[in-house]
Design a protein around this motif. Structure first.
Motif, PDB file in Angstrom:
ATOM      1  N   LYS A 107       8.256  -9.116   6.425  1.00 40.23           N
ATOM      2  CA  LYS A 107       6.855  -8.665   6.416  1.00 40.23           C
ATOM      3  C   LYS A 107       6.143  -9.013   7.719  1.00 40.23           C
ATOM      4  O   LYS A 107       5.145  -8.382   8.080  1.00 40.23           O
ATOM      5  CB  LYS A 107       6.095  -9.293   5.244  1.00 40.23           C
ATOM      6  CG  LYS A 107       6.646  -8.971   3.859  1.00 40.23           C
ATOM      7  CD  LYS A 107       5.778  -9.618   2.785  1.00 40.23           C
ATOM      8  CE  LYS A 107       6.357  -9.461   1.388  1.00 40.23           C
ATOM      9  NZ  LYS A 107       7.505 -10.364   1.172  1.00 40.23           N
ATOM     10  N   SER A 146       0.235  -5.650  -2.786  1.00 39.50           N
ATOM     11  CA  SER A 146      -0.383  -5.688  -1.460  1.00 39.50           C
ATOM     12  C   SER A 146      -0.247  -4.342  -0.770  1.00 39.50           C
ATOM     13  O   SER A 146       0.815  -3.980  -0.281  1.00 39.50           O
ATOM     14  CB  SER A 146       0.267  -6.773  -0.581  1.00 39.50           C
ATOM     15  OG  SER A 146      -0.331  -6.786   0.701  1.00 39.50           O
ATOM     16  N   CYS A 147      -1.350  -3.601  -0.781  1.00 44.34           N
ATOM     17  CA  CYS A 147      -1.419  -2.333  -0.054  1.00 44.34           C
ATOM     18  C   CYS A 147      -2.869  -2.202   0.425  1.00 44.34           C
ATOM     19  O   CYS A 147      -3.615  -1.326   0.003  1.00 44.34           O
ATOM     20  CB  CYS A 147      -1.005  -1.168  -0.949  1.00 44.34           C
ATOM     21  SG  CYS A 147      -0.842   0.397  -0.059  1.00 44.34           S
ATOM     22  N   ARG A 161       4.076  -3.239   3.265  1.00 42.45           N
ATOM     23  CA  ARG A 161       3.747  -2.874   1.895  1.00 42.45           C
ATOM     24  C   ARG A 161       4.651  -3.654   0.963  1.00 42.45           C
ATOM     25  O   ARG A 161       5.872  -3.633   1.118  1.00 42.45           O
ATOM     26  CB  ARG A 161       3.965  -1.363   1.664  1.00 42.45           C
ATOM     27  CG  ARG A 161       3.095  -0.473   2.562  1.00 42.45           C
ATOM     28  CD  ARG A 161       1.632  -0.594   2.163  1.00 42.45           C
ATOM     29  NE  ARG A 161       0.793   0.376   2.840  1.00 42.45           N
ATOM     30  CZ  ARG A 161       0.011   0.088   3.862  1.00 42.45           C
ATOM     31  NH1 ARG A 161      -0.011  -1.145   4.345  1.00 42.45           N
ATOM     32  NH2 ARG A 161      -0.770   1.008   4.409  1.00 42.45           N
TER      33      ARG A 161
END
Length: 401
Positions: free
Chosen positions: A387, A398-399, A394
Motif C-alpha cells: 500500500k 478504504s476508498c 484501495r
C-alpha cells in the motif's frame, strides 16, 4: 479639430515607441533552481509548499519544496516582508534573484523580493507536523496529502523513473508498445513479447541501475529510514547472476526444510509466498527462476513440455528476496493440435476460436511475461506493505478518493 489631431498623432507616436518594462521572471521548478549553473542574479519565480520558516532580526529564511526533488530550496528575504501568515504547509509563489549561497549546505539560494501566499495552511489541523517523522501506517490514512511527505514524494519520483526506465528498456531492445484492452472476456495473463529468462533478468537489472543513477537521493532516503540494510541486499542481487531451478527441485528443497510451513509443500500444489521467500533465502538471497510447473496449475495456453508422467508446461516465475514472485510468464502453445485438444478438454473451443485462428494462420513460437510493478518497487526499496508504494491504494474499508 487641430488640437484633437495633434493629440491623436502624439498618441500614435507614443504607442510606436517601446515602453521600458521589467524582464519577466523565469519560472523554475525547485529541482531546476537547485541545479542552475547561472547564479549571476537571474530573476526567477519558484512555486512550492513551505517546509520551514525561520525569522531573524534582519533576515527571513524559508525552505520550499514543490515535489520535484528531495532537497528544498532556501529562500532568503528581508525581515520587513510581511511574514505573519507564512507557515509550514502553506503554498507560496516566490520571485527574486537566484544567487550563489554562502552556506556549504546548498549551492544556490533565492534572494526574494516578493513572496505571495497562494494557499494558507492551518498548521494545527494539518496532519503532518514540522520536523516529525511519521510512521507509514499513520501517513497511509491521508492518501490525498501524503505526497507532501519526504518518503512518499520520493517513492512517487522513483515510480515515475521506473516506468520510464522499463519503457526505455523495451524500446531500446526493439519492442513496440501497444495498448491492449482494459476490459476483456478472456481469462489470461502475460503479454506478447518473446519469452526468455535473460530478458527478465536484464529488465530487472537495467531498470534498477537506471533508478540508482537518476534517483540516488530518493532511493537512499528509503534505504536509510524505511529499510536499513536494503542497500547491501540490493547490491547483492545486482552483482550476482540469477539462479534457475525446476518446480520439482523447488518442492524437494521445501520438503527437506526444517521450517514449518502453513501450507505443506507437495508436488502438484501451487507455491505460496512463504515457500517462495524460503526458496530465495535457500539460494543465498539471490533471485531465482522456478521453471516447468505442473500443467494442472497453469492456464491452457502454456506450452506442453511433453514430459509424461509429470506433465509440465514451459512456465516460469522469478522469485526475489522479501517479496516472493515478481515475474510470471511462459512459452505459449503455438502448435494447433495441442491447443485444440486443451480447449476441447476444457469446453472452451467456441469461446477461443479466435485464439485457434492465430495458430492456423501463420503461427510462430512465442511467449510472454508480466511483472508486478508495485512488487518491484517493494523489492528495491525494502518497503514491507504494498500500500505504501501505490499513490492511492484501495483496500478493505478504504476508498477515500
Amino acid at each position: 479639430m487641430f488640437g484633437a489631431g495633434c493629440l491623436l498623432r502624439a498618441l500614435r507616436s507614443c504607442s510606436s515607441i517601446p515602453c521600458p518594462r521589467h524582464k519577466p521572471s523565469a519560472k523554475l521548478s525547485v529541482r531546476d533552481a537547485l541545479r542552475a549553473q547561472n547564479t549571476n542574479g537571474e530573476r526567477v519565480k519558484v512555486q512550492g509548499w513551505i517546509r520551514s520558516v525561520r525569522s531573524q532580526k534582519e533576515v527571513l529564511f524559508l525552505h520550499i519544496n514543490d515535489g520535484s526533488s528531495l532537497e528544498s530550496l532556501q529562500i532568503v528575504a528581508d525581515s520587513s516582508l510581511d511574514s505573519r501568515e507564512l507557515a509550514f504547509g502553506c503554498s507560496v509563489e516566490v520571485q527574486g534573484q537566484l544567487v550563489k549561497s554562502p552556506s556549504k549546505r546548498q549551492n544556490v539560494e533565492l534572494k526574494a523580493d516578493k513572496i505571495d501566499i497562494v494557499g494558507n495552511c492551518d498548521v494545527k489541523a494539518f496532519p503532518f507536523k514540522y520536523k516529525k517523522r511519521h510512521p507509514l501506517e499513520y501517513v497511509r490514512q491521508y492518501p490525498h496529502l501524503r505526497c507532501r511527505t519526504n518518503v512518499l514524494s520520493s517513492i512517487l519520483r522513483i515510480r515515475s523513473e521506473a516506468t520510464a526506465a522499463i519503457h526505455a528498456f523495451f524500446k531500446d531492445s526493439g519492442f513496440v508498445h501497444i495498448h491492449t484492452p482494459i476490459l476483456t472476456s478472456n481469462d489470461c495473463e502475460g503479454a506478447g513479447e518473446l519469452f526468455q529468462v535473460e530478458v527478465m533478468e536484464g529488465l530487472f537489472k537495467a531498470t534498477t541501475v537506471k533508478l540508482l543513477s537518476n534517483c540516488p537521493e530518493d532511493v537512499e532516503l528509503c534505504h536509510k529510514f524505511v529499510a536499513p540494510g536494503q542497500k547491501d541486499r540490493l547490491e547483492h542481487m545486482l552483482k550476482n547472476n540469477f539462479l534457475i531451478m525446476s518446480y520439482t527441485e523447488a518442492v524437494e528443497i521445501l520438503k527437506q526444510a526444517s521450517q514449518n510451513f502453513t501450507f505443506t509443500p507437495e508436488w502438484g500444489a501451487d507455491l505460496h509466498t512463504e515457500h517462495e521467500k524460503y526458496l530465495v533465502k535457500h539460494c543465498g538471497n539471490v533471485p531465482v527462476f522456478v521453471i516447468n510447473y505442473p500443467l494442472v496449475l497453469k492456464p491452457f495456453y502454456m506450452r506442453d513440455n511433453e514430459d509424461s508422467p509429470q506433465h509440465t508446461v514451459a512456465a516460469v516465475d522469478l522469485l526475489v528476496p522479501g517479496v516472493g514472485e515478481l515475474f510470471g510468464g511462459s512459452l505459449r502453445e503455438e502448435r494447433y493440435h495441442f491447443l485444440e485438444q486443451q480447449l476441447a478438454r476444457l469446453g472452451l473451443t467456441d469461446t477461443y476460436q479466435w485464439y485457434l485462428d492465430l495458430r492456423r494462420f501463420g503461427s510462430v513460437p512465442h511467449g510472454g511475461f508480466g511483472m508486478g510493478f508495485e512488487r518491484y518497487l517493494q523489492c528495491i526499496l525494502g518497503v514491507d506493505n504494498i500500500k505504501d508504494v501505490i499513490p492511492f491504494p484501495r483496500f478493505t474499508h478504504s476508498c477515500l478518493l
